[in-house]
Write a protein that holds these residues in place. Structure first.
Motif, PDB file in Angstrom:
ATOM      1  N   SER A  17       0.841  -1.201   0.000  1.00  0.00           N
ATOM      2  CA  SER A  17       0.000   0.000   0.000  1.00  0.00           C
ATOM      3  C   SER A  17       0.871   1.245   0.000  1.00  0.00           C
ATOM      4  O   SER A  17       2.017   1.222   0.451  1.00  0.00           O
ATOM      5  CB  SER A  17      -0.937   0.024   1.215  1.00  0.00           C
ATOM      6  N   GLU A  49      -1.985  -1.959  -9.717  1.00  0.00           N
ATOM      7  CA  GLU A  49      -3.436  -1.955  -9.830  1.00  0.00           C
ATOM      8  C   GLU A  49      -4.038  -2.172  -8.447  1.00  0.00           C
ATOM      9  O   GLU A  49      -3.453  -2.830  -7.598  1.00  0.00           O
ATOM     10  CB  GLU A  49      -3.924  -3.010 -10.824  1.00  0.00           C
ATOM     11  N   ARG A  50      -5.190  -1.582  -8.239  1.00  0.00           N
ATOM     12  CA  ARG A  50      -5.885  -1.690  -6.945  1.00  0.00           C
ATOM     13  C   ARG A  50      -6.434  -3.093  -6.747  1.00  0.00           C
ATOM     14  O   ARG A  50      -6.893  -3.729  -7.673  1.00  0.00           O
ATOM     15  CB  ARG A  50      -7.014  -0.684  -6.868  1.00  0.00           C
ATOM     16  N   ASN A  51      -6.410  -3.540  -5.491  1.00  0.00           N
ATOM     17  CA  ASN A  51      -6.965  -4.854  -5.149  1.00  0.00           C
ATOM     18  C   ASN A  51      -7.872  -4.714  -3.925  1.00  0.00           C
ATOM     19  O   ASN A  51      -7.687  -5.373  -2.926  1.00  0.00           O
ATOM     20  CB  ASN A  51      -5.870  -5.879  -4.876  1.00  0.00           C
ATOM     21  N   GLY A  52      -8.821  -3.828  -4.007  1.00  0.00           N
ATOM     22  CA  GLY A  52      -9.665  -3.563  -2.842  1.00  0.00           C
ATOM     23  C   GLY A  52      -9.034  -2.474  -1.995  1.00  0.00           C
ATOM     24  O   GLY A  52      -9.100  -1.309  -2.322  1.00  0.00           O
ATOM     25  N   LEU A  55      -2.644  -2.444  -3.132  1.00  0.00           N
ATOM     26  CA  LEU A  55      -2.153  -2.392  -4.505  1.00  0.00           C
ATOM     27  C   LEU A  55      -1.367  -3.651  -4.816  1.00  0.00           C
ATOM     28  O   LEU A  55      -0.632  -4.162  -3.966  1.00  0.00           O
ATOM     29  CB  LEU A  55      -1.245  -1.180  -4.696  1.00  0.00           C
ATOM     30  N   ASP A  56      -1.522  -4.132  -6.026  1.00  0.00           N
ATOM     31  CA  ASP A  56      -0.740  -5.255  -6.530  1.00  0.00           C
ATOM     32  C   ASP A  56       0.001  -4.794  -7.771  1.00  0.00           C
ATOM     33  O   ASP A  56      -0.515  -3.974  -8.531  1.00  0.00           O
ATOM     34  CB  ASP A  56      -1.643  -6.425  -6.925  1.00  0.00           C
ATOM     35  N   THR A  58       1.226  -5.019 -11.559  1.00  0.00           N
ATOM     36  CA  THR A  58       0.789  -5.624 -12.810  1.00  0.00           C
ATOM     37  C   THR A  58       1.881  -6.606 -13.252  1.00  0.00           C
ATOM     38  O   THR A  58       2.925  -6.731 -12.591  1.00  0.00           O
ATOM     39  CB  THR A  58       0.599  -4.552 -13.900  1.00  0.00           C
TER      40      THR A  58
END
Length: 88
Positions: A17, A49-52, A55-56, A58
């Motif tokens: 995050s 990219e957002r994961n809820g 961030l993860d 790509t």
């Protein structure tokens, strides 16, 4: 290549995050976010990219993270070298 932006990206991936990465680096979240955004904009690629709630990376972000992991590991080795040479 911008060292601060690479380091910001690396810490975001390591911490999952922007908020935790900013705290780990001792900078504000907007500063860190701006550095990562500038890195993506400069090179025209999406790295995160957002994961809820977090961030993860790509696919390209994972590839870059592997390189930054190696880069910062070498940086740590260089610091250890200087410490050992200075204090044998």
């Amino acid at each position: 290549m911008n060292y601060a932006a690479l380091r910001a990206f690396h810490y975001v991936v390591e911490n999952g995050s922007m908020t935790r990465a900013a705290a780990a680096l001792g900078v504000s979240q907007p500063t860190l976010s701006g550095q990562v955004k500038a890195l993506q904009m400069r090179h025209g690629i999406r790295l995160l990219e957002r994961n809820g709630r977090g961030l993860d990376p790509t696919e390209r972000g994972r590839a870059l993270h592997e390189l930054t992991r190696q880069y910062f590991a070498v940086e740590d080795q260089i610091e250890q070298f200087f410490t050992q040479v200075k204090n044998p």
